[in-house]
Write a protein that holds these residues in place. Structure first.
Motif, mmCIF file in Angstrom:
data_model
loop_
_atom_site.group_PDB
_atom_site.id
_atom_site.type_symbol
_atom_site.label_atom_id
_atom_site.label_comp_id
_atom_site.label_asym_id
_atom_site.label_seq_id
_atom_site.Cartn_x
_atom_site.Cartn_y
_atom_site.Cartn_z
ATOM 1 N N TYR A 34 0.847 -1.201 0.000
ATOM 2 C CA TYR A 34 0.000 0.000 0.000
ATOM 3 C C TYR A 34 0.876 1.242 0.000
ATOM 4 O O TYR A 34 0.622 2.210 -0.699
ATOM 5 C CB TYR A 34 -0.880 0.079 1.248
ATOM 6 C CG TYR A 34 -1.949 -0.974 1.357
ATOM 7 C CD1 TYR A 34 -2.514 -1.538 0.225
ATOM 8 C CD2 TYR A 34 -2.411 -1.388 2.596
ATOM 9 C CE1 TYR A 34 -3.504 -2.501 0.334
ATOM 10 C CE2 TYR A 34 -3.400 -2.348 2.718
ATOM 11 C CZ TYR A 34 -3.939 -2.905 1.586
ATOM 12 O OH TYR A 34 -4.914 -3.846 1.717
ATOM 13 N N ILE A 241 -8.067 -0.641 -8.837
ATOM 14 C CA ILE A 241 -8.993 -0.596 -7.705
ATOM 15 C C ILE A 241 -8.213 -0.601 -6.398
ATOM 16 O O ILE A 241 -8.575 0.059 -5.436
ATOM 17 C CB ILE A 241 -9.950 -1.797 -7.750
ATOM 18 C CG1 ILE A 241 -10.680 -1.823 -9.089
ATOM 19 C CG2 ILE A 241 -10.948 -1.742 -6.618
ATOM 20 C CD1 ILE A 241 -11.548 -3.038 -9.268
ATOM 21 N N ILE A 242 -7.135 -1.371 -6.403
ATOM 22 C CA ILE A 242 -6.340 -1.472 -5.180
ATOM 23 C C ILE A 242 -5.769 -0.119 -4.789
ATOM 24 O O ILE A 242 -5.604 0.182 -3.615
ATOM 25 C CB ILE A 242 -5.215 -2.506 -5.375
ATOM 26 C CG1 ILE A 242 -5.849 -3.885 -5.399
ATOM 27 C CG2 ILE A 242 -4.183 -2.402 -4.285
ATOM 28 C CD1 ILE A 242 -4.874 -4.995 -5.405
ATOM 29 N N LEU A 244 -7.075 2.446 -4.485
ATOM 30 C CA LEU A 244 -7.949 3.146 -3.546
ATOM 31 C C LEU A 244 -7.505 2.930 -2.109
ATOM 32 O O LEU A 244 -7.700 3.783 -1.254
ATOM 33 C CB LEU A 244 -9.377 2.643 -3.688
ATOM 34 C CG LEU A 244 -10.154 3.195 -4.871
ATOM 35 C CD1 LEU A 244 -11.518 2.562 -4.916
ATOM 36 C CD2 LEU A 244 -10.265 4.696 -4.750
ATOM 37 N N LYS A 245 -6.913 1.776 -1.867
ATOM 38 C CA LYS A 245 -6.456 1.482 -0.511
ATOM 39 C C LYS A 245 -5.358 2.443 -0.086
ATOM 40 O O LYS A 245 -5.080 2.612 1.088
ATOM 41 C CB LYS A 245 -5.935 0.049 -0.429
ATOM 42 C CG LYS A 245 -6.960 -0.953 0.038
ATOM 43 C CD LYS A 245 -7.245 -0.802 1.516
ATOM 44 C CE LYS A 245 -8.546 -1.439 1.943
ATOM 45 N NZ LYS A 245 -8.583 -2.867 1.724
ATOM 46 N N LEU A 247 -5.610 5.448 -0.245
ATOM 47 C CA LEU A 247 -6.222 6.644 0.334
ATOM 48 C C LEU A 247 -6.176 6.668 1.862
ATOM 49 O O LEU A 247 -5.670 7.637 2.433
ATOM 50 C CB LEU A 247 -7.667 6.784 -0.149
ATOM 51 C CG LEU A 247 -7.821 7.152 -1.616
ATOM 52 C CD1 LEU A 247 -9.284 7.226 -1.998
ATOM 53 C CD2 LEU A 247 -7.168 8.491 -1.875
ATOM 54 N N PRO A 248 -6.685 5.630 2.536
ATOM 55 C CA PRO A 248 -6.596 5.705 3.993
ATOM 56 C C PRO A 248 -5.146 5.762 4.456
ATOM 57 O O PRO A 248 -4.848 6.420 5.462
ATOM 58 C CB PRO A 248 -7.281 4.425 4.470
ATOM 59 C CG PRO A 248 -7.342 3.542 3.286
ATOM 60 C CD PRO A 248 -7.380 4.425 2.086
ATOM 61 N N THR A 289 -12.777 -4.141 4.083
ATOM 62 C CA THR A 289 -13.070 -3.090 3.110
ATOM 63 C C THR A 289 -13.234 -1.728 3.748
ATOM 64 O O THR A 289 -12.895 -0.735 3.152
ATOM 65 C CB THR A 289 -14.355 -3.395 2.334
ATOM 66 O OG1 THR A 289 -15.379 -3.667 3.277
ATOM 67 C CG2 THR A 289 -14.166 -4.569 1.426
ATOM 68 N N TRP A 290 -13.783 -1.706 4.948
ATOM 69 C CA TRP A 290 -13.971 -0.377 5.543
ATOM 70 C C TRP A 290 -13.123 -0.140 6.777
ATOM 71 O O TRP A 290 -12.974 0.985 7.233
ATOM 72 C CB TRP A 290 -15.447 -0.125 5.865
ATOM 73 C CG TRP A 290 -16.128 -1.219 6.624
ATOM 74 C CD1 TRP A 290 -16.837 -2.248 6.074
ATOM 75 C CD2 TRP A 290 -16.177 -1.413 8.036
ATOM 76 N NE1 TRP A 290 -17.323 -3.074 7.064
ATOM 77 C CE2 TRP A 290 -16.936 -2.583 8.277
ATOM 78 C CE3 TRP A 290 -15.661 -0.726 9.127
ATOM 79 C CZ2 TRP A 290 -17.186 -3.069 9.546
ATOM 80 C CZ3 TRP A 290 -15.908 -1.207 10.392
ATOM 81 C CH2 TRP A 290 -16.665 -2.372 10.599
ATOM 82 N N TYR A 293 -10.504 2.572 6.627
ATOM 83 C CA TYR A 293 -10.980 3.962 6.695
ATOM 84 C C TYR A 293 -11.340 4.340 8.113
ATOM 85 O O TYR A 293 -11.119 5.468 8.544
ATOM 86 C CB TYR A 293 -12.169 4.138 5.763
ATOM 87 C CG TYR A 293 -11.770 3.879 4.339
ATOM 88 C CD1 TYR A 293 -11.189 4.890 3.592
ATOM 89 C CD2 TYR A 293 -11.891 2.622 3.774
ATOM 90 C CE1 TYR A 293 -10.765 4.653 2.303
ATOM 91 C CE2 TYR A 293 -11.477 2.378 2.493
ATOM 92 C CZ TYR A 293 -10.914 3.404 1.758
ATOM 93 O OH TYR A 293 -10.479 3.154 0.493
#
Ligand SMILES: Nc1ncnc2c1ncn2[C@@H]1O[C@H](COP(=O)(O)OP(=O)(O)OP(=O)(O)O)[C@@H](O)[C@H]1O
Ligand SMILES: Nc1ncnc2c1ncn2[C@@H]1O[C@H](COP(=O)(O)OP(=O)(O)OP(=O)(O)O)[C@@H](O)[C@H]1O
Ligand SMILES: [Mg+2]
Ligand SMILES: [Mg+2]
Lengths: 316, 361, 266, 277, 415
Positions: A34, A241-242, A244-245, A247-248, A289-290, A293
């Motif tokens: 990540y 798509i990954i 996006l991870k 971001l957090p 998934t969440w 975040y």
């Protein structure tokens, strides 16, 4: 119920320390991966205040270029160099076509522009390389493949050599970047640009040059991330798509901090694996998934600028 | 000569603070609304069903997000999920109380997403900018997870998806298999016009000013007595209300059945981009944005083959798709460069030029 | 604009008292043990070299900073920790050193926004822009137009303020603060970046507000001419400490003030 | 006041602005034909009311307009005999022309010292020289030295102003475009700043174009002045001459009949400026 | 010249393109071959048009609307997400929908969904077959008692559909079920699921995956050392997915209902008439791969639907309505398959007015490191178990969709 939430997972951790270690390891590994994606974001954000939505597709694009060239018969290391050159060309084009005319515009506008870039790159990449997933050329790049199994704590912990390599390469890159950006004149200029385009222009900082440098650096980081992720799960457009991870990870670490990206990556990676592994089953799994975040959110409530982000200046 | 301000004097503050002070604008809006209704009777089913209905639904969602991001300056990436809350709430309500008209439930379902939106807006007091996006992302992923994981939400349907049972208005089906595109379109159009009107009232009044104040300079706003938390939460609630209604419309009047997947993060981005390209802080921009981001690819999909085929280039659907992506991407960048403040500003400048025409300034 | 009627406080009473206020940020001491008061309906100037803590003082007064030590009494009540919006609702308005207008709004809307605290029609009426909401809108619009006339900015009524030149922005900012009908008006360098003519205009507005409505004014300004002419009393800060307090004439003659701030006697 | 005595025309010019027109956002015409010249080693003041277009003129010269969606639609700008309208700001700084932005645009997240160092971005003469200049700046503005490790965003308005000026000086320019240097500064510092301007001008031959509201000061130090009103030059001449002009006296210097009038005595009635007639 | 319009919804773009492209190629090439070789079907040329959905519901619905006006004889959405919104429209627009072994399982019921076809088997059939096969390997279903079966599935309607059946069987037979959901955005990042697998040590793993989830799962399974011969999948992984696991993927098993390879006269014809002439997008060596042949199977059904419709109605140019009838009368027996040049390509399939699915048997195949090898005879679904699920689902659907139209379409006598 409370017992299940508060006690049982810890009991289980104690009972099967090998699994705990394995979980931590897996967490660390995904954290590093990540972080590699997040690093690209950070570089660009640091240098221009641009939140680069296209970083994910750049990862895919870089990896595809590498694999695509190799499939066309180009030797692996030449392909690697050519892929890097492609990222340089991309950086120059982005600077010319997108950033230069949009200098001094609000962040969100630049963010939007990178979205346009994403669309363009998706179309362009698929046009050239096709939408089929490809295998990363792990062997040709001499990336290690095997597994080390450590018998310990009454169990067995499996360490993939590829993961170890990823961790090592990521640390080296991060080290280099950190030195480059904190110890050089360019580093200071970068932070200045992120602060205010207008003022940076007025003192004679060449935004164009800076942008090419950081976008190229981000391109290289994307290439490395692409190789590592590709080796792990194949090279295809779904890799974006990954991204996006990231971001957090970014948010947790702070948008502007290179160490932040790493530490954020590790915290998120380990946090979500532990969470999923020990607490996920209570709610049927899939909390990963969440969870990332929520972890980031909790940290933010204490430090609104992320762990290492620049303090948000509130003065009037 | 047609577009002139001259000669239109206002004699009262009411007239002067009207939302469209210029007569030409009022006539224009009237004509557009008229044309929109007329379209129901002349448009074919493709135009209504595949272009206009989704366009209106996305415009509504964009208005919702625009209230939050455009007017109040709070970046949200949870639009998709808030739309989902509306859709699922509407489904539960209309299946639990089938005797109440579905239109009522569509409006009511918005309140559920408003509540959820406000809840996830709480961190906005402390967290700002891109950092705030994480709170909304948490909403996005958490809610999406709930949509899949709570079978109660879909009445334990085996398909795990929302379906659209038959519902009527004055005996005419508006939801369900037998509802014609025409009636659906009319219903959607009416709802969107009504809600747009309300939104425009809000943003032009005290509340709108408070939102913009928070956006432009939150510290100064607070020093002027505007309560930041209340104002932000109100923005979250109103915004989510609009998104929720849009979500309900999306499932029941457009798709007629959908999986949780239509409310994913891409949907959130999709709406955000409509808002940005249309113009942050502009209601009309929301429509422009929805048109550009949603309709443009459709038009390209139709136009591109037509352009390429005379040259003897017959390309596959996939190549068309790739070109479509590239062109849309390039056009987004192009429009941003021409006018970073979005199509709405471009529109405004156009009008301004028209006012001074034939002189350049 | 109505004069805020406050029978308890007559002209000359102490409206705001600052007692032994200290403020520090980490190692930086912005204010050290500062005490002074502001009396009802006076114009009180705060001067001092750059970085002396003037702006910080205003920030303490309206709740943007909390003093690390000391206390502030407003209208005879010792103020608890309060958020800036509470101070604003309590009757303190201000302008800012670096203009802090709502850039994208027009002049009119900026000043209308200043009246937000005076408006209270409910959400429902707002939705329909009818009934009480519209009545309220018109009523306040009238007040705002008065302010606009008063400040002579009719011609920029509908211009987005971001495009205005600096000087006019300052004037709009004053308008926005006046719209709150404050009892205490804090002005942070309202005349910076203005030429003489504009300073004269601004002085006129300030005096008029003060005289006509009895609004108490705290004024930070570097132009000594303005300070000497307008203010009733002056407090001088240096390195966060108060070094002088008195009438303009007294302060002007004070050797410490001359050394620290004025350079040459004006 | 040695420079003031020299006739301007005799010296070579560094900067020539020739009849430029500036439009913002494609529709807002702000400058309607402004021309001016700055002689080598001169200090030229640009005066005018709010919104006259002083800042815009300076930005047009330093090419920062484009970043604000403004455009020079007509006219030309020459620096050291070379057309510079198409150069990027960074190239202009390399050629020795730097602008100090109005309204203290410091880099809020950088410390004061880092801010100053960014000013030396275009320099290639080594760290030692940069360090030396840094010390010189600290000498000019001791206040900055005290606050060298604070983030600029937290410093006071005046400190930021000093920082912005110091930062520009760090690039060792041959020409500085100063936009409202005195704004927000204590009177003492204002005087010091003008003294610095004079010193740089005298000892290093730096030319200045100075947009100022503080007409008094500006005309005291400048050799030549231009007065802008709504995008046009309405009057220009040697500083001496401007100082003696009746209108300038009344509207900019505030001295009528030899005495400064009190701000309390201002009436809202205004005499029309003669040049508007 | 007479023609019928056959739109093909494809996704050669987007995150699922890896699976979508070979399927699209197979679909297209078979029908194209009929055009090239036979001049179409029954003398009527097929007008083929691809519409790119990118596996995106929004675009899929848009595709449907855009082809609707051109009188398509059948539509195959190739995504459950797209199928769902189309189901209610089909009956109104009179366009049959072919969702081949995906979509809404309940649509197997022709009496309730006259316009929707999902042959040759539902996911419930598939699940029952896998469990049955595992049971047989253990020496009887009852031997599964006390065992643990892990279910790795895409966390979406598609992946969750067989769960109730699996749990019901678990209860009856006495085995344990462990669920491992994989969210769509984490498809390629399954390390926590496989960690849990290591913790729970299930005796068998069953996978319901799609797109890049399959390849990633195989890789992760290899990485975490799960015994591959205990790892079973429903029918969606392709060669590429198995190849991703490298040598370690050997032993991976999946259910399938048609042959792999190009050794069929019809596929040879595709090579000859389409691929060799450069009319195909498929590289030569991909012809005959699993998902390519899946596409062929899909087109085989379309072609049979049209041909049967022509036979029943006697018309040459058939409409959607005719093809619906054609589909209901499909009878792909060995003789017919042989005639089509596909002898042994697949088991027989007979659809009827009430049965739109066929519930056909499938067989198990195993990855030998380079290719799929068929390792079992056809496995019949456990009809008794599956039927209950199906009836309930269909009834439920019709009930919840109050006003769902009663079937008015007459059944053909032949069926
Ligand atoms: N939030 C803060 N964090 C750190 N230091 C601060 C902060 N606010 C103010 N300071 C410091 O406190 C001191 C006083 O600042 P202040 O803005 O009050 O000065 P000032 O008197 O208004 O000066 P000026 O006339 O230049 O505006 C300055 O040195 C400033 O750097
Ligand atoms: N970005 C912009 N967009 C539109 N108009 C602008 C912009 N910037 C400035 N203007 C307009 O240009 C005119 C000149 O502004 P400028 O800032 O050059 O004035 P100035 O002489 O520097 O005034 P001041 O003394 O207040 O600094 C003003 O009327 C202003 O409204
Ligand atoms: Mg200050
Ligand atoms: Mg200016």
């Amino acid at each position: 119920m409370l017992y299940k939430i508060l006690i049982e997972p810890f009991v289980f951790m104690g009972e099967a320390p090998d699994l705990l270690i394995q979980t931590l390891w897996e967490g660390l590994v995904s954290g590093v991966l990540y972080a590699l994606i997040a690093l690209g974001f950070v570089l660009i954000f640091k240098a221009s205040g641009v939140f680069n939505f296209a970083q994910g597709i750049m990862v895919v694009f870089a990896a595809l270029t590498l694999v695509g060239l190799y499939e066309k018969g180009v030797p692996a290391f030449l392909a690697l160099i050519l892929a890097a050159v492609t990222m340089l060309v991309l950086a120059v084009l982005v600077e010319r076509i997108v950033l230069r005319p949009l200098v001094n515009q609000p962040d969100i506008i630049l963010f939007m522009a990178t979205f346009g870039l994403t669309y363009f790159l998706i179309g362009f990449g698929e046009l050239i390389f096709g939408g089929n997933p490809k295998e990363m050329i792990t062997d040709a790049l001499f990336l290690p493949q095997g597994t080390t199994e450590l018998d310990m704590l009454g169990g067995r912990v499996r360490l993939q050599h590829l993961d170890i390599a990823a961790a090592v390469i990521a640390s080296i890159m991060i080290g280099l970047l950190a030195v480059f950006f904190s110890k050089t004149r360019i580093g200071r200029a970068l932070r200045a640009v992120a602060d205010s385009h207008k003022a940076a222009l007025s003192v004679g900082i060449s935004l164009n040059q800076i942008w090419v440098i950081v976008w190229f650096a981000a391109g290289i980081v994307a290439l490395v991330a692409g190789i590592m992720w590709g080796a792990r799960s194949g090279v295809s457009f779904s890799l974006q798509i990954i991204a996006l991870k990231a971001l957090p990870v970014l948010i947790l670490g702070g948008f502007t901090s290179i160490p932040g990206a790493i530490i954020g990556g590790l915290i998120i990676g380990v946090g979500e694996k532990i969470g999923e592994f020990y607490w996920g089953p209570l709610v049927g799994g899939g909390v990963e998934t969440w969870l990332a975040y929520v972890i980031a959110l909790i940290f933010l409530l204490y430090r609104p600028q992320g762990l290492f982000g620049e303090k948000i200046i509130e003065r009037i | 000569m047609l577009y002139r301000e001259a000669g239109q004097f206002k004699t009262s503050y009411v007239a002067d603070s009207a939302i469209f002070p210029l007569r030409q604008d009022r006539i224009g809006i009237g004509l557009i609304i008229l044309a929109a209704y007329a379209l129901a009777f002349i448009g074919n089913s493709f135009l209504l069903q595949a272009v206009m209905i989704p366009f209106l639904v996305f415009s509504l969602a964009s208005i919702g997000l625009n209230i939050l991001t455009g007017y109040t300056g709070l970046l949200s990436l949870g639009t998709g999920a808030f739309m989902g809350v509306g859709a699922y709430a509407c489904y539960k309500l209309m299946t639990a109380f089938p005797e109440v008209n579905v239109i009522v439930w569509i409006f009511v379902s918005g309140f559920f997403s408003a509540a959820i939106g406000a809840l996830f807006g709480l961190p906005s007091l402390r967290i700002k900018g891109f950092y705030l996006a994480v709170a909304t992302l948490a909403a996005q992923f958490f809610l999406q997870w709930c949509f899949i994981r709570i079978p109660w939400l879909v009445n334990y349907n085996v398909s795990g998806a929302l379906d659209a049972p038959l519902r009527t208005l004055f005996g005419i089906p508006i939801v369900g298999a037998t509802a014609t595109p025409q009636t659906r379109y009319l219903v959607v159009l009416t709802i969107v016009i009504l809600l747009t009107w309300l939104a425009s009232n809000l943003v032009h009044g005290r509340i709108g000013r408070m939102w913009i104040a928070i956006r432009d300079m939150d510290l100064a706003a607070e020093l002027m007595g505007i309560r930041p938390l209340q104002t932000k939460l109100l923005a979250f609630a109103v915004s989510s209300y609009y998104c929720g209604v849009a979500g309900a419309l999306l499932v029941f009047l457009w798709y007629g059945g959908a999986e949780y997947d239509v409310f994913n993060i891409n949907q959130s981005f999709f709406i955000l981009f409509m808002v940005i390209i249309g113009g942050l802080g502009s209601l009309i921009g929301s429509f422009f944005g929805a048109a550009l981001i949603f309709i443009l690819p459709i038009v390209l999909g139709i136009v591109l083959p037509a352009i390429l085929s005379p040259f003897g280039i017959s390309v596959g659907a996939d190549v068309i798709e790739h070109l479509r992506f590239m062109i849309v991407g390039a056009l987004i960048i192009f429009f941003l460069i021409v006018e970073p403040h979005g199509l709405a500003r471009l529109w405004q400048i156009g009008k301004q030029k028209l006012l001074v025409w034939p002189f350049p300034y | 604009m109505r004069a805020p009627d406050n029978p308890v406080f007559a002209k000359g009473d102490v409206l705001l008292a600052v007692e032994n206020v200290s403020l520090s940020f980490g190692g930086v001491k912005a204010l050290t043990d500062v005490s002074f008061d502001i009396r009802k309906s006076e114009i009180r100037a705060i001067i001092g070299p750059n970085g002396a803590g003037k702006t910080s003082m205003l920030n303490c007064i309206n709740g943007f900073y909390y003093p690390t030590e000391g206390r502030i009494t407003f209208k005879g009540v010792k103020r608890p920790k309060m958020r800036p919006y509470e101070a604003a609702r309590g009757g303190i308005a201000r302008t800012f050193q670096n203009v802090a207008l709502f850039k994208s709004m027009s002049t009119l809307d900026n000043i209308m926004a200043g009246r937000s605290i005076k408006m209270n029609s409910n959400f429902f009426w707002q939705l329909f822009r009818h009934g009480p909401a519209m009545r309220e809108e018109v009523e306040h619009r009238r007040v705002v137009e008065e302010i606009i006339d008063f400040l002579e900015i009719q011609h920029i009524r509908k211009t987005p303020v971001g495009r205005l030149p600096y000087g006019l922005q300052k004037r709009v900012e004053l308008g926005r603060a006046l719209a709150m009908e404050p009892e205490l008006l804090l002005l942070d360098e309202p005349m910076a970046g203005m030429n003489l003519e504009e300073k004269e205009d601004m002085s006129r507005f300030i005096l008029e507000v003060n005289q006509q409505y009895g609004t108490t004014i705290a004024l930070i300004e570097h132009d000594m001419g303005v300070v000497m002419d307008l203010s009733d009393r002056v407090v001088v800060l240096e390195y966060g400490r108060k070094i002088a307090d008195g009438t303009p004439a007294e302060v002007k003659g004070d050797q410490r003030v001359i050394d620290a701030y004025l350079g040459v006697a004006h | 006041m040695t420079a003031a005595a020299q006739p301007v025309s005799a010296v070579e010019t560094v900067l020539t602005v020739n009849n430029i027109e500036v439009v913002y956002d494609h529709v807002i015409l702000v400058l309607k034909g402004v021309s001016l010249t700055v002689p080598k080693g001169g200090i030229v003041a640009l005066l005018g009311a709010n919104g006259a277009g002083k800042t815009t003129t300076l930005k047009a010269i330093s090419n920062l307009l484009r970043a604000e969606r403004g455009e020079v639609t007509k006219g030309s700008i020459e620096f050291n005999g070379e057309r510079v309208d198409k150069l990027s700001p960074n190239e202009l700084v390399r050629r020795g022309c730097i602008q100090v932005l109005e309204g203290r645009h410091c880099f809020g997240h950088l410390t004061i010292e880092e801010n100053l160092l960014t000013g030396a971005f275009t320099r290639r003469d080594g760290n030692a020289a940069i360090r030396r200049d840094l010390e010189a700046i600290y000498e000019y503005f001791p206040r900055l030295k005290q606050r060298r490790t604070s983030m600029a965003g937290y410093t006071s308005g005046g400190e930021q102003q000093m920082c912005a000026i110091g930062r520009a000086m760090m690039s060792r320019p041959s020409m500085i475009l100063l936009d409202e240097p005195s704004m927000g500064l204590a009177p003492q510092i204002v005087e010091e700043i003008f003294e610095i301007v004079r010193k740089l001008n005298a000892t290093e031959g730096v030319s200045f174009l100075l947009a100022e509201q503080n007409t008094n000061m500006a005309l005291k130090y400048a050799t030549y002045g231009y007065i802008l009103e709504t995008g046009r030059v309405v009057m220009d001449g040697p500083a001496q001459m401007l100082r003696e002009n009746e209108d300038v006296k009344e509207f900019y210097l505030g001295v009528s009949e030899g005495d400064r009038k009190s701000f309390r005595a201002v009436k809202s009635y205004k005499r029309r400026k003669r040049w508007l007639a | 010249q007479d023609s019928v319009y056959v739109p093909l919804f494809t996704y050669r773009t987007g995150p699922f393109a890896g699976s979508g492209t070979p399927i699209a190629d197979g679909m297209h090439d078979y029908l194209r071959m009929l055009n090239e070789r036979d001049g179409g079907i029954g003398g009527v040329k097929l007008v083929l048009e691809e519409c790119e959905t990118g596996y995106d519901t929004k675009k899929g619905v848009e595709c449907y609307e855009s082809v609707k006006g051109k009188n398509p004889v059948i539509v195959n959405p190739w995504s459950t997400g797209i199928t769902l919104p189309l189901i209610p429209r089909a009956s109104v627009d009179k366009i049959p929908i072919l969702s081949m072994a995906y979509g809404l399982s309940a649509s197997a019921r022709g009496d309730i969904f006259p316009w929707v076809f999902n042959p040759p088997a539902t996911y419930w059939d598939g699940m029952s077959m896998i469990v049955k096969y595992i049971g047989e390997k253990e020496g009887g279903l009852e031997k599964l008692k006390g065992k643990k079966i892990g279910f790795l599935h895409l966390d979406a309607a598609f992946g969750k559909e067989p769960i109730p059946l699996l749990q019901e069987m678990a209860k009856d037979i006495g085995f344990e079920v462990a669920l491992y959901p994989v969210a769509a955005q984490d498809m390629q990042n399954q390390s926590s699921q496989w960690l849990s697998v290591r913790r729970d040590r299930p005796d068998y793993m069953i996978m319901w995956g799609w797109g890049s989830m399959n390849g990633a799962a195989v890789k992760e399974a290899v990485r975490s050392g799960y015994p591959m011969d205990k790892f079973y999948s429903i029918w969606w992984p392709g060669e590429d997915d198995a190849r991703a696991g490298g040598a370690g993927a050997k032993g991976f098993k999946m259910l399938n209902w048609h042959a792999v390879g190009a050794n069929f006269p019809a596929i040879q014809d595709i090579q000859k008439h389409v691929v060799d002439k450069g009319l195909s997008k498929a590289p030569k060596d991909k012809v005959g791969e699993l998902l390519y042949n899946r596409g062929i199977y899909n087109s085989l059904l379309i072609a049979e639907g049209i041909a049967t419709a022509q036979k029943i109605t006697g018309k040459k140019v058939v409409t959607g309505e005719d093809v619906r009838r054609g589909m209901e009368n499909i009878k792909l027996d060995p003789a017919r398959l042989k005639a089509l040049g596909l002898e042994g390509f697949t088991d027989q399939l007979v659809l009827s007015c009430s049965d739109h699915n066929g519930h056909r048997a499938a067989f198990m195949q195993e990855w030998d490191g380079t290719k799929w090898v068929k390792i079992s005879n056809p496995i019949e679904p456990m009809t008794d178990r599956v039927r209950g699920q199906l009836e309930a689902a269909a009834k439920d659907y019709a009930e919840k969709n109050a006003g769902w139209p009663k079937r008015t379409e007459a059944c053909d006598k032949a069926s």
